[in-house]
Design an enzyme around this catalytic site. Structure first.
Site, short mmCIF file in Angstrom:
data_model
loop_
_atom_site.label_atom_id
_atom_site.label_comp_id
_atom_site.label_asym_id
_atom_site.label_seq_id
_atom_site.Cartn_x
_atom_site.Cartn_y
_atom_site.Cartn_z
N TYR A 40 -9.50 -8.51 12.78
CA TYR A 40 -8.37 -8.45 11.95
C TYR A 40 -7.56 -9.87 12.06
CZ TYR A 40 -4.86 -6.28 9.15
OH TYR A 40 -4.05 -5.74 8.17
N ILE B 54 -9.05 2.69 5.33
CA ILE B 54 -9.58 3.39 3.96
C ILE B 54 -10.56 2.29 3.21
CG2 ILE B 54 -8.73 4.37 2.06
CD1 ILE B 54 -6.01 4.82 3.30
N GLY C 54 0.49 -3.84 -6.20
CA GLY C 54 -0.72 -3.78 -5.35
C GLY C 54 -1.75 -2.97 -5.91
N ILE D 49 -4.74 1.79 -2.19
CA ILE D 49 -3.67 2.64 -1.50
C ILE D 49 -2.49 2.93 -2.41
CG2 ILE D 49 -1.85 2.85 0.34
CD1 ILE D 49 -4.42 1.62 2.25
N LYS E 170 0.78 -8.71 9.87
CA LYS E 170 1.49 -7.29 9.81
C LYS E 170 2.64 -7.28 10.82
CE LYS E 170 -1.15 -5.53 6.38
NZ LYS E 170 -0.42 -5.35 5.05
N THR F 211 -11.11 0.65 0.85
CA THR F 211 -10.70 0.04 -0.65
C THR F 211 -11.28 -1.39 -0.69
OG1 THR F 211 -8.80 -1.03 0.66
CG2 THR F 211 -8.32 1.14 -0.27
N LEU F 212 -10.96 -1.83 -2.08
CA LEU F 212 -11.44 -3.18 -2.17
C LEU F 212 -11.23 -4.21 -0.98
CD1 LEU F 212 -12.68 -4.92 -4.89
CD2 LEU F 212 -10.39 -5.36 -5.44
N ALA F 213 -10.07 -4.24 -0.57
CA ALA F 213 -9.62 -5.00 0.53
C ALA F 213 -10.37 -4.68 1.79
CB ALA F 213 -8.11 -5.04 0.86
N VAL G 66 2.48 -12.70 -5.84
CA VAL G 66 3.83 -12.53 -4.99
C VAL G 66 3.81 -14.14 -4.09
CG1 VAL G 66 3.79 -10.45 -4.75
CG2 VAL G 66 2.35 -11.71 -3.27
P1 NAD Z 1 -6.69 -3.34 -2.37
O1 NAD Z 1 -7.38 -4.26 -2.64
O2 NAD Z 1 -6.75 -2.13 -3.48
O3 NAD Z 1 -4.92 -3.61 -2.67
C1 NAD Z 1 -4.42 -5.08 -2.26
C2 NAD Z 1 -3.70 -5.49 -3.46
O4 NAD Z 1 -3.16 -6.96 -3.02
C3 NAD Z 1 -4.70 -5.91 -4.70
O5 NAD Z 1 -4.04 -4.85 -5.70
C4 NAD Z 1 -4.38 -7.32 -4.84
O6 NAD Z 1 -4.32 -7.62 -6.40
C5 NAD Z 1 -3.10 -7.45 -4.23
N1 NAD Z 1 -2.75 -8.83 -3.81
C6 NAD Z 1 -3.47 -9.84 -3.15
N2 NAD Z 1 -2.78 -11.23 -3.39
C7 NAD Z 1 -1.99 -11.08 -4.14
C8 NAD Z 1 -1.02 -12.08 -4.56
N3 NAD Z 1 -0.95 -13.27 -4.24
N4 NAD Z 1 0.13 -11.31 -5.54
C9 NAD Z 1 0.26 -10.14 -5.84
N5 NAD Z 1 -0.79 -9.21 -5.28
C10 NAD Z 1 -1.77 -9.51 -4.48
O7 NAD Z 1 -6.52 -2.82 -0.83
P2 NAD Z 1 -5.76 -1.62 -0.17
O8 NAD Z 1 -6.53 -1.47 1.07
O9 NAD Z 1 -5.08 -0.64 -1.00
O10 NAD Z 1 -4.47 -2.70 0.54
C11 NAD Z 1 -3.01 -2.57 0.19
C12 NAD Z 1 -1.99 -2.62 1.27
O11 NAD Z 1 -2.51 -1.61 2.38
C13 NAD Z 1 -2.51 -4.04 1.82
O12 NAD Z 1 -1.09 -4.29 2.53
C14 NAD Z 1 -3.30 -3.66 3.17
O13 NAD Z 1 -3.13 -4.70 4.33
C15 NAD Z 1 -2.87 -2.17 3.59
N6 NAD Z 1 -3.69 -1.52 4.49
C16 NAD Z 1 -4.97 -1.30 4.09
C17 NAD Z 1 -5.72 -0.53 4.86
C18 NAD Z 1 -7.20 -0.06 4.52
O14 NAD Z 1 -7.83 0.21 5.52
N7 NAD Z 1 -7.67 -0.47 3.54
C19 NAD Z 1 -5.11 0.32 6.07
C20 NAD Z 1 -3.88 -0.14 6.29
C21 NAD Z 1 -3.00 -0.86 5.49
O1 0WE Z 2 -5.18 -5.06 5.68
C1 0WE Z 2 -6.48 -4.86 5.43
C2 0WE Z 2 -7.13 -5.56 4.58
C3 0WE Z 2 -6.46 -7.09 4.36
C4 0WE Z 2 -7.32 -8.13 3.50
C5 0WE Z 2 -8.66 -7.87 3.30
C6 0WE Z 2 -9.52 -9.05 2.75
C7 0WE Z 2 -10.93 -8.81 2.46
C8 0WE Z 2 -11.12 -10.05 1.39
C9 0WE Z 2 -6.89 -9.34 3.37
N1 0WE Z 2 -7.61 -10.25 2.87
C10 0WE Z 2 -8.57 -10.21 2.62
N2 0WE Z 2 -9.38 -11.29 2.16
C11 0WE Z 2 -10.54 -11.39 1.61
O2 0WE Z 2 -11.02 -12.33 1.12
N3 0WE Z 2 -6.86 -3.71 6.13
C12 0WE Z 2 -6.19 -2.90 7.24
C13 0WE Z 2 -8.29 -3.24 6.01
C14 0WE Z 2 -9.15 -3.96 6.97
O3 0WE Z 2 -9.53 -5.12 7.13
C15 0WE Z 2 -10.02 -5.35 8.27
C16 0WE Z 2 -9.97 -4.24 8.94
C17 0WE Z 2 -9.71 -3.50 8.30
C18 0WE Z 2 -9.36 -2.02 8.49
C19 0WE Z 2 -10.40 -6.68 8.79
C20 0WE Z 2 -11.01 -6.97 10.04
C21 0WE Z 2 -11.31 -5.69 10.81
C22 0WE Z 2 -10.91 -4.32 10.28
#
Ligand code: NAD
Ligand code: 0WE
Length: 254
Positions: free
Chosen positions: A154, A190, A12, A19, A161, A192-194, A64
């Protein structure tokens, strides 16, 4: 050092704001050996330099969504290292359109996709890597409070989740006799890209900081330090658990 002699596979990392990057950095500092998966060739170019920066041993491709990729990943790690002590799942995906508007409008395909990538993948990885895991090994995944309470937009990710957190408990039961632990970290928001893929992160951040006892966002370094603890022998009796790294947000109602 907390993780000396332990080998960790990290799923990831997308960039140095991920993260998973914060977790890998903490693991490195604590003396672990690292390897990294990447999703597709575009991310290979980003993950390889990060692997080098953190002194990782190797990278390998893994979508995955693919059973073959998961199987192949475990084969590669087995060939390179033989055994494994830490598996980090930091992966989630849902259609962008499903992370806005009403949850009720989620399509069957959108629901399946979010569940497959964000929840089932932990089960698939755990099974494929089970033969490699040493006694005392630790599996860690990332979750978010939207699994337990409604967080606007969300939506289907909250449902996925919830499934991930329940999977942690059932996996912990299956792995317990082998002295392998399975836990989740529930991080506060946080950037991040996501997270930037979603609409108004600024607003989410302000609302979060205003309510959280610590009055601020959390960092990937803080998540990394918690992951290092969970992966270490200091957490040897913690399994099936969800640990909040959220500045206390979750403990406050009003
Ligand atoms: P991120 O975009 O840096 O990481 C998400 C990762 O998921 C990326 O590396 C992407 O390549 C990978 N991914 C997506 N689809 C995939 C697939 N089919 N196969 C393999 N890898 C795949 O963002 P992040 O915020 O670091 O997210 C990491 C985890 O933390 C996620 O589970 C997210 O739900 C969770 N999370 C994020 C936050 C937040 O606010 N950013 C808060 C709580 C939990
Ligand atoms: O788990 C996440 C993000 C997960 C995520 C983000 C994306 C953005 C781009 C999953 N799929 C996608 N698909 C895309 O095309 N977080 C906890 C971060 C997050 O996502 C939200 C949040 C927060 C915080 C969505 C709505 C409201 C709050």
């Amino acid at each position: 050092m907390l993780l000396e002699g332990k080998k960790a596979a990290i799923f990831g990392v997308a960039n140095n704001r991920s993260i998973a990057y914060g977790i890998a950095s903490a693991f490195k500092r604590e003396g672990a050996q690292l390897c990294f998966s990447y999703l597709g060739d575009s991310l290979k170019k980003r993950v390889e330099p990060i692997c080098e920066e953190l002194g990782g041993d190797f990278t390998f491709p893994c979508d995955v969504a693919s059973d073959d990729d998961i199987t192949r990943s475990a084969e590669i790690v087995a060939e390179k290292w033989g055994k494994l002590d830490i598996l980090v799942h930091s992966v989630a995906f849902a259609n962008r359109d499903d992370l806005k508007g009403r949850f009720i409008d989620t399509s069957r395909d959108g629901f399946k996709l979010a569940m497959d990538i964000s929840a089932y993948s932990l089960v698939g990885l755990a099974r494929a890597f089970a033969p490699l895991l040493n006694p005392g090994a630790s599996i860690i995944c990332m979750t978010y409070y939207g699994s337990q309470k409604v967080i606007t937009n969300y939506n289907v990710m909250g449902v996925a989740k919830a499934a991930l957190e329940a999977s942690v408990r059932y996996l912990a039961k299956d792995f317990g006799p082998a002295n392998i632990r399975v836990n989740a970290i529930s991080a506060g928001p946080i950037r991040t890209l996501a997270a930037s893929g979603i609409g108004d992160f600024h607003q989410i951040g302000s609302l979060f900081s205003a309510r959280a006892p610590l009055g601020r966002l959390v960092t990937i370094e803080e998540v990394g330090n918690t992951a290092a603890f969970l992966a270490s022998d200091h957490a040897s009796a913690i399994t099936g658990e969800c640990l909040f790294v959220d500045g206390g947000f979750q403990s406050v109602a009003l």
